[in-house]
Design a protein around this motif. Structure first.
Motif, PDB file in Angstrom:
ATOM      1  N   PHE A  38       8.231  10.347  61.829  1.00 56.85           N
ATOM      2  CA  PHE A  38       9.462  10.960  61.336  1.00 56.85           C
ATOM      3  C   PHE A  38      10.656  10.309  62.017  1.00 56.85           C
ATOM      4  O   PHE A  38      10.535   9.731  63.105  1.00 56.85           O
ATOM      5  N   PHE A  39      11.814  10.370  61.360  1.00 55.43           N
ATOM      6  CA  PHE A  39      13.020   9.762  61.894  1.00 55.43           C
ATOM      7  C   PHE A  39      13.539  10.628  63.034  1.00 55.43           C
ATOM      8  O   PHE A  39      13.844  11.808  62.845  1.00 55.43           O
ATOM      9  N   ALA A  40      13.637  10.054  64.224  1.00 54.39           N
ATOM     10  CA  ALA A  40      13.934  10.814  65.440  1.00 54.39           C
ATOM     11  C   ALA A  40      15.135  11.739  65.292  1.00 54.39           C
ATOM     12  O   ALA A  40      15.042  12.962  65.485  1.00 54.39           O
ATOM     13  N   GLU A  41      16.281  11.180  64.951  1.00 53.38           N
ATOM     14  CA  GLU A  41      17.529  11.948  64.928  1.00 53.38           C
ATOM     15  C   GLU A  41      17.507  13.074  63.904  1.00 53.38           C
ATOM     16  O   GLU A  41      18.200  14.077  64.062  1.00 53.38           O
ATOM     17  N   GLU A  42      16.698  12.909  62.854  1.00 52.44           N
ATOM     18  CA  GLU A  42      16.685  13.911  61.790  1.00 52.44           C
ATOM     19  C   GLU A  42      16.001  15.209  62.224  1.00 52.44           C
ATOM     20  O   GLU A  42      16.153  16.230  61.565  1.00 52.44           O
ATOM     21  N   MET A  43      15.275  15.158  63.328  1.00 49.09           N
ATOM     22  CA  MET A  43      14.764  16.387  63.927  1.00 49.09           C
ATOM     23  C   MET A  43      15.548  16.751  65.173  1.00 49.09           C
ATOM     24  O   MET A  43      15.971  17.898  65.347  1.00 49.09           O
ATOM     25  N   THR A  44      15.775  15.778  66.062  1.00 52.09           N
ATOM     26  CA  THR A  44      16.341  16.105  67.369  1.00 52.09           C
ATOM     27  C   THR A  44      17.795  16.552  67.293  1.00 52.09           C
ATOM     28  O   THR A  44      18.220  17.409  68.078  1.00 52.09           O
ATOM     29  N   ARG A  45      18.596  16.001  66.371  1.00 49.90           N
ATOM     30  CA  ARG A  45      19.996  16.441  66.279  1.00 49.90           C
ATOM     31  C   ARG A  45      20.095  17.873  65.773  1.00 49.90           C
ATOM     32  O   ARG A  45      20.786  18.708  66.399  1.00 49.90           O
ATOM     33  N   PRO A  46      19.431  18.237  64.657  1.00 51.50           N
ATOM     34  CA  PRO A  46      19.457  19.651  64.283  1.00 51.50           C
ATOM     35  C   PRO A  46      18.880  20.553  65.373  1.00 51.50           C
ATOM     36  O   PRO A  46      19.427  21.622  65.648  1.00 51.50           O
ATOM     37  N   PHE A  47      17.787  20.126  66.007  1.00 52.49           N
ATOM     38  CA  PHE A  47      17.183  20.897  67.084  1.00 52.49           C
ATOM     39  C   PHE A  47      18.219  21.177  68.173  1.00 52.49           C
ATOM     40  O   PHE A  47      18.376  22.309  68.631  1.00 52.49           O
ATOM     41  N   PHE A  48      18.934  20.126  68.587  1.00 44.49           N
ATOM     42  CA  PHE A  48      19.969  20.243  69.622  1.00 44.49           C
ATOM     43  C   PHE A  48      21.052  21.228  69.191  1.00 44.49           C
ATOM     44  O   PHE A  48      21.478  22.089  69.972  1.00 44.49           O
ATOM     45  N   HIS A 236      22.423   9.828  59.123  1.00 47.09           N
ATOM     46  CA  HIS A 236      23.836  10.008  59.480  1.00 47.09           C
ATOM     47  C   HIS A 236      24.379  11.346  58.990  1.00 47.09           C
ATOM     48  O   HIS A 236      25.519  11.709  59.307  1.00 47.09           O
ATOM     49  N   SER A 237      23.569  12.060  58.231  1.00 47.54           N
ATOM     50  CA  SER A 237      23.966  13.358  57.687  1.00 47.54           C
ATOM     51  C   SER A 237      23.283  14.510  58.401  1.00 47.54           C
ATOM     52  O   SER A 237      23.485  15.669  58.030  1.00 47.54           O
ATOM     53  N   SER A 238      22.494  14.213  59.426  1.00 50.16           N
ATOM     54  CA  SER A 238      21.729  15.264  60.113  1.00 50.16           C
ATOM     55  C   SER A 238      22.636  16.336  60.692  1.00 50.16           C
ATOM     56  O   SER A 238      22.336  17.530  60.627  1.00 50.16           O
ATOM     57  N   PHE A 239      23.761  15.918  61.290  1.00 49.01           N
ATOM     58  CA  PHE A 239      24.665  16.895  61.904  1.00 49.01           C
ATOM     59  C   PHE A 239      25.329  17.760  60.854  1.00 49.01           C
ATOM     60  O   PHE A 239      25.631  18.932  61.102  1.00 49.01           O
TER      61      PHE A 239
END
Length: 251
Positions: A38-48, A236-239
């Protein structure tokens, strides 16, 4: 000129109602002989963002157990493209959170009633693993039909190509949504010098006359909320996705 006119004050909301969110990622798969996840930021940014909102957050995968970042998105991969993704680096090295990468919950262990929202990440593996996973399709439908906020990011939005509600209609029918664009797929194909994915979300979505699929320009931040359904175009849309989830859960 009055310097007071240049003063900007901002006091955003910083307290939110207590909620619980499930972050859902794909197990690893093989794509053209390479391991993808899975794409790292697409989980970790929402998680954060969810943690900062004071939410309880769990991480699950269809099969449970170990999950991996896509090599392309892994900030600690010397050949990766996102070495400055400090949130993902912090996640994997966190005393508690990092261990979850080795042992995620299985969706078989998930009780929809325990959560207020689900947030599905994209990456290289979802197009391979999600298409025939009827249990996963049902879980997403169950979240949505239970009145929960249902958020899908990038290739995670592929679930809207197949997820059917209890009446047999597609969840995507009558909805406006986004996902990884064909223009972005073309960029990946040029990068690797081959057709990476056998099918694309945009092409398949546009075959459905009952849904409205929209995209912004390639790699531009873009997300859509249509009622309880939230979708985001790419990493780039995760946030934007997490912001929309938090707004929805605050209503």
């Amino acid at each position: 000129m009055n310097e007071q006119n240049n003063v900007i004050r901002k006091q955003p909301k910083h307290t939110f109602p207590k909620k619980k969110v499930l972050c859902l990622v794909s197990n690893a798969a093989q794509l053209h002989g390479m391991e993808v996840g899975f794409f790292a930021e697409e989980m970790t940014r929402p998680f954060f963002d969810f943690i900062n909102a004071g939410y309880d957050v769990d991480v699950a995968s269809p099969k449970g157990g170990k999950v991996v970042f896509d090599g392309h998105s892994n900030p600690e991969n010397p050949k990766g493209a996102y070495p400055n993704d400090l949130i993902s680096i912090g996640f994997v090295h966190h005393t508690t959170f990092g261990k979850w990468m080795e042992n995620t919950f299985s969706i078989a262990d998930i009780n929809v009633a325990d959560y207020d929202a689900v947030c599905v990440s994209g990456g290289g593996a979802p197009l391979i693993n999600f298409i025939d996973d009827l249990e996963l399709h049902k879980l997403i439908a169950d979240f949505y039909e239970a009145g929960k906020i249902t958020c899908l990011i990038c290739h995670g939005t592929s679930l809207l190509l197949w997820t059917k509600l209890s009446d047999g209609t597609l969840l995507a029918d009558g909805k406006t949504w986004t996902g990884f664009a064909d223009s972005e797929e073309n960029m990946i194909n040029e990068m690797f010098g081959m057709t990476v994915n056998d099918y694309t979300i945009e092409t398949e979505a546009r075959k459905n006359p009952n849904t409205n699929f929209e995209v912004a320009g390639p790699l531009e931040p873009f997300a859509i909320r249509d009622g309880r359904l939230i979708t985001a175009q790419q990493q780039h849309s995760s946030f934007l996705a997490s912001q929309l989830v938090i707004e929805a859960l605050s209503e």
